[in-house]
Design an enzyme around this catalytic site. Structure first.
Site, mmCIF file in Angstrom:
data_model
loop_
_atom_site.group_PDB
_atom_site.id
_atom_site.type_symbol
_atom_site.label_atom_id
_atom_site.label_comp_id
_atom_site.label_asym_id
_atom_site.label_seq_id
_atom_site.Cartn_x
_atom_site.Cartn_y
_atom_site.Cartn_z
ATOM 1 N N GLU A 179 31.517 37.644 27.745
ATOM 2 C CA GLU A 179 30.837 36.431 28.191
ATOM 3 C C GLU A 179 29.606 36.713 29.043
ATOM 4 O O GLU A 179 28.638 35.953 29.036
ATOM 5 C CB GLU A 179 31.795 35.515 28.953
ATOM 6 C CG GLU A 179 32.890 34.894 28.084
ATOM 7 C CD GLU A 179 34.120 35.777 27.964
ATOM 8 O OE1 GLU A 179 34.054 36.962 28.344
ATOM 9 O OE2 GLU A 179 35.163 35.283 27.489
ATOM 10 N N PHE B 59 47.761 27.930 33.324
ATOM 11 C CA PHE B 59 47.303 29.135 32.631
ATOM 12 C C PHE B 59 45.782 29.091 32.402
ATOM 13 O O PHE B 59 45.251 28.105 31.931
ATOM 14 C CB PHE B 59 48.023 29.278 31.287
ATOM 15 C CG PHE B 59 47.557 30.468 30.494
ATOM 16 C CD1 PHE B 59 47.777 31.768 30.959
ATOM 17 C CD2 PHE B 59 46.866 30.299 29.299
ATOM 18 C CE1 PHE B 59 47.332 32.859 30.232
ATOM 19 C CE2 PHE B 59 46.429 31.392 28.565
ATOM 20 C CZ PHE B 59 46.655 32.681 29.042
ATOM 21 N N GLN B 60 45.115 30.150 32.765
ATOM 22 C CA GLN B 60 43.666 30.289 32.624
ATOM 23 C C GLN B 60 42.886 29.188 33.331
ATOM 24 O O GLN B 60 41.820 28.781 32.877
ATOM 25 C CB GLN B 60 43.257 30.396 31.148
ATOM 26 C CG GLN B 60 43.684 31.738 30.538
ATOM 27 C CD GLN B 60 43.038 32.030 29.187
ATOM 28 O OE1 GLN B 60 42.695 31.118 28.446
ATOM 29 N NE2 GLN B 60 42.890 33.309 28.872
ATOM 30 N N LYS C 36 39.812 20.371 29.027
ATOM 31 C CA LYS C 36 40.072 20.305 27.585
ATOM 32 C C LYS C 36 40.267 18.879 27.074
ATOM 33 O O LYS C 36 39.824 18.538 25.969
ATOM 34 C CB LYS C 36 41.296 21.155 27.242
ATOM 35 C CG LYS C 36 41.410 21.447 25.753
ATOM 36 C CD LYS C 36 42.523 22.427 25.458
ATOM 37 C CE LYS C 36 42.601 22.714 23.966
ATOM 38 N NZ LYS C 36 43.716 23.622 23.670
ATOM 39 N N MET D 23 18.768 55.440 40.387
ATOM 40 C CA MET D 23 18.207 54.842 41.591
ATOM 41 C C MET D 23 19.088 55.151 42.803
ATOM 42 O O MET D 23 18.595 55.462 43.887
ATOM 43 C CB MET D 23 18.051 53.330 41.402
ATOM 44 C CG MET D 23 17.296 52.648 42.526
ATOM 45 S SD MET D 23 15.622 53.287 42.703
ATOM 46 C CE MET D 23 14.679 52.053 41.806
#
Lengths: 565, 169
Positions: free
Chosen positions: A49, A111-112, A161, A470
């Site tokens: 993502e 969940f999630q 949802k 760096m």
């Protein structure tokens, strides 16, 4: 019409053509809807993502329109966070969409579930949660307005949802946003004062920031420079807003900028800041920054004016509009700053000194000279974060706006490759190169699959010095060369990895091979990875240490430190 | 508006009224802004207004002019913020509401009640060991009142923070 369809229709109304995303449980209704709209809206499946957000960012930087990314709830959404924050720091218009658990479960640790409204609060311009499908159209429209107008920025939209599955019954249609009134025109009195200051100044310098690119003000900037013969330095974010082949272009200023640019600022009696927020990487020590100069600061975000540096004349407005107003105010009275500009031109030439960059293992600057050789005006160079990024900022010359993309404010490793994919989608006729580090590229290496499967041709060029360069450089300079956790030891073999993704990979070890490799990658039809083995401990110089005076640069280029003027 | 170069630190009390859209998360956005930018807020109150859908927030803080300018500009950047007003005491009426529980015995009760009357405080509750008093006044006068109550023993104190409204029309 279900919520999921309303979401897509609202995106189409904003002329969205591409959406970068990765599916999951909480956005399945939207993914189902994609099949119905596949001719109007192309979904590009990334492999993480974070890459979706960076790709949307790259797309937005090239087009000036909001890029759109989509993830599922929970970990999918939190993976967007780095990309959203990157866009926020660089004022990039972006719409980040993510699913969430149904409204009935919000706050129950289902969940999630993750509190993305809370998480994105400090890294977005604004965020919305759509709890009622009737508000989908309104909220998405508002989100685009907020993301794209005024000082742009990312807007996050949380999509529980059930708002995707429920029917839209009665759409709300109040698109007014009471608390959002960006100012575009500069105040006429301030413009007159600025014109006076500019005409009176003996040693003026224009400091052009990312705001010039965002407001498409390059033509106006060029016109003002032609009228008055004022030298221009660009910030890292402003790079490409003014042609770097121009005799009055000082190049990039700041920590890793060109000495001539920093010295010009240090010796100027007037600084005209157009859309630059005076970040610490530009100013160094604030007490001594531009100590001889009066400062005019033009910014569309009034909160940036006076935030870091004290300003003599603030002008709140859009750079393009304000520049047009200034040109009008000055036109009749234009005088040229001859003595100063001649001096500047001489020093610009001195700063362009010949450096020997031949030999193997390769000097990183050799890669930069290859970009200058192969890239055409319309081609785009994107960078990751690290030494290679500053080498590119310092040495690669760009002529056309929006052809140099990088994560300046955030300094996000892994930005380059996915942002290059977004840039390629936005500008399919341009060649898009990504100059990356072996560390930076490895963070997003899985996107080779996206390039392969979505037929996106970009050219990642890895400045492979076997180190997190760096950080190693800072350890060398500021920590007595005590190297800790920075040696990557040339793992993996990037060419072989490219092959594993059925793409071409080329390892370049000698300077005799580099030109051919670049030409071959340039002409190729699909993604080619160039793994360029460079000197392990080359430093990006000159520089000034964090918080030091910007005129106290050390390193090669011009020998006489501080004596330039 | 902008201080001269090398301007001196000059801290004073500022009160700012913020009119915001009334929906979930607005307070969290505002407080998050204060926290991450390091603005030190003395008090914050929230309540309804005459305009439906809008909530009024009053914050008070001590800061120098440069900080207060940043505070106002950063607040203004929040999309939910409709308007901000300077409610500093020079040109506003400023009030605070205070509830205080004072220890009282048979012998001290009268004195406390008399003091309350003198200060326009209300007696809200009395029992064998304490009195609850209510005072609405300027923050300074509430300070003064509390100082006078101190010798009786303040057992509990709850102040709302500052509310204010601009003078004139």
């Amino acid at each position: 019409m279900k919520g999921s369809e309303a979401i897509i229709r609202a995106l189409l109304e904003e002329n969205v053509e591409y959406i970068f995303g990765f599916p999951g449980g909480a956005v399945m209704p939207i993914y189902d809807e994609f099949l119905e709209f596949k001719d109007d809206l192309r979904h590009i499946l990334v492999r993480h993502e974070q890459a979706a957000a960076h790709a949307a960012d790259g797309y937005a930087k090239v087009t000036g329109r909001a890029g759109v990314c989509l993830a599922t709830s929970g970990p999918g959404a939190t993976n967007l966070v780095t990309g959203i924050m990157t866009a926020y720091m660089d004022s990039v218009p972006m719409i980040a969409l993510a699913g969430n658990v149904p409204t009935s479960l919000l706050g129950n640790d289902a969940f999630q579930e993750s509190d993305m409204m809370g998480i994105t609060m400090p890294i977005t311009k604004h965020n919305f949660q759509i709890r009622d499908p009737n508000t989908i159209h309104t909220k998405i429209k508002k989100a685009f307005t907020i993301a794209q107008e005024g000082r742009p920025g990312p807007v996050y939209i949380d999509l529980p949802k059930d708002c995707q599955t429920k029917e839209v019954t009665k759409e709300t249609n109040n698109f007014k946003i009471a608390g959002f009134k960006p100012v575009f025109e500069g105040h006429p009195k301030q413009i007159m004062k600025a014109a006076e200051m500019i005409l009176k100044a003996e040693r003026p310098v224009i400091l052009a920031g990312g705001g010039i690119l965002i407001s498409n003000a390059s033509p106006e900037l060029s016109k003002l420079v032609e009228m008055l013969n004022i030298p221009v330095t660009t910030t890292f974010m402003g790079k490409s807003c003014f042609p770097e082949s121009h005799p009055l272009c000082l190049g990039m200023l700041g920590m890793h900028g060109r000495k001539v640019a920093n010295y010009a600022i240090g010796n100027a009696d007037l600084i005209i800041n157009l859309g630059c927020r005076f970040s610490d990487r530009i100013t160094g020590d604030l007490e001594t920054f531009a100590s001889q100069a009066k400062i005019i600061h033009v910014d569309i975000d009034s909160a940036e004016i006076g935030k870091n540096v004290k300003i003599d004349l603030p002008i709140v407005g859009d750079a393009k509009k304000v520049l047009a107003q200034l040109i009008k105010a000055i036109e009749a009275k234009a005088g040229k700053h001859k003595e100063w500009t001649e001096k500047i031109k001489r020093f610009i030439k001195e700063c362009d000194c010949e450096i020997d960059i031949s030999g193997s293992p390769l000097d990183p600057r050799k890669i930069m000279s290859e970009f200058n050789r192969v890239l055409k005006k319309d081609d785009i160079l994107v960078t990751g974060t690290g030494q290679h990024q500053m080498f590119a900022g310092h040495f690669v010359k760009r002529e056309k706006p929006r052809t140099f993309l990088s994560s300046g404010g955030a300094g996000t490793m892994g930005y380059g490759f996915p942002a290059a994919m977004g840039a390629k989608i936005a500008a399919p006729d341009s060649q898009v190169f990504d100059i990356d580090g072996d560390g930076s590229f490895a963070m997003v290496i899985q996107e080779l699959a996206t390039c392969k499967e979505e037929n996106i041709k970009v050219v990642p060029v890895i400045m492979n010095n076997a180190y997190l360069g760096m950080v190693r450089q800072w350890m060398e300079l500021f920590f007595d060369k005590r190297y800790s956790g920075v040696h990557l030891k040339r793992t993996p073999d990037f060419a072989k990895v490219a092959e594993a993704y059925s793409l071409e990979g080329v390892t370049v070890e000698r300077d005799s091979e580099i030109a051919e490799a670049f030409d071959r990658a340039y002409k190729a039809d699909s993604t080619v990875v160039l793994d360029v083995i460079t000197q392990e401990e080359a430093n990006i110089l000159p520089m000034f240490p964090a918080g030091a005076r910007n005129t106290d640069m050390f390193g090669n280029c011009i020998q006489k430190r501080g004596k330039l003027f | 508006m902008i201080e001269a170069k090398n301007g001196k630190k000059n801290e004073s009390e500022h009160i700012i009224g913020i009119l915001v859209d009334d929906h979930p998360g607005v307070m969290s956005k505002l407080c998050g802004l204060f926290a991450r930018r390091g603005f030190n807020i003395n008090s914050i109150i929230v309540g309804k207004t005459d305009k439906p859908g809008l909530t009024h927030i009053v914050i008070s803080l001590v800061a120098d002019n440069r900080t207060i300018e940043q505070v106002e500009k950063q607040i203004n950047k929040l999309i939910d913020v409709v308007k901000i007003t300077d409610l500093s005491p020079q040109h506003s009426v400023v009030r605070e509401h205070c509830l205080v529980r004072v220890s009282s015995t048979e012998s001290s009760r009268d004195a406390i009640v008399n003091l309350a009357k003198l200060k326009d405080a209300k007696v809200l509750n009395v029992n064998h060991t304490s009195i609850i008093l209510e005072l609405v006044d300027s923050p300074q006068k509430i300070d003064n009142f509390l100082e006078m109550l101190a010798k009786y023993g303040v057992k509990e104190l709850s102040r709302t923070g500052i509310n204010a409204m601009q003078n004139g029309n």
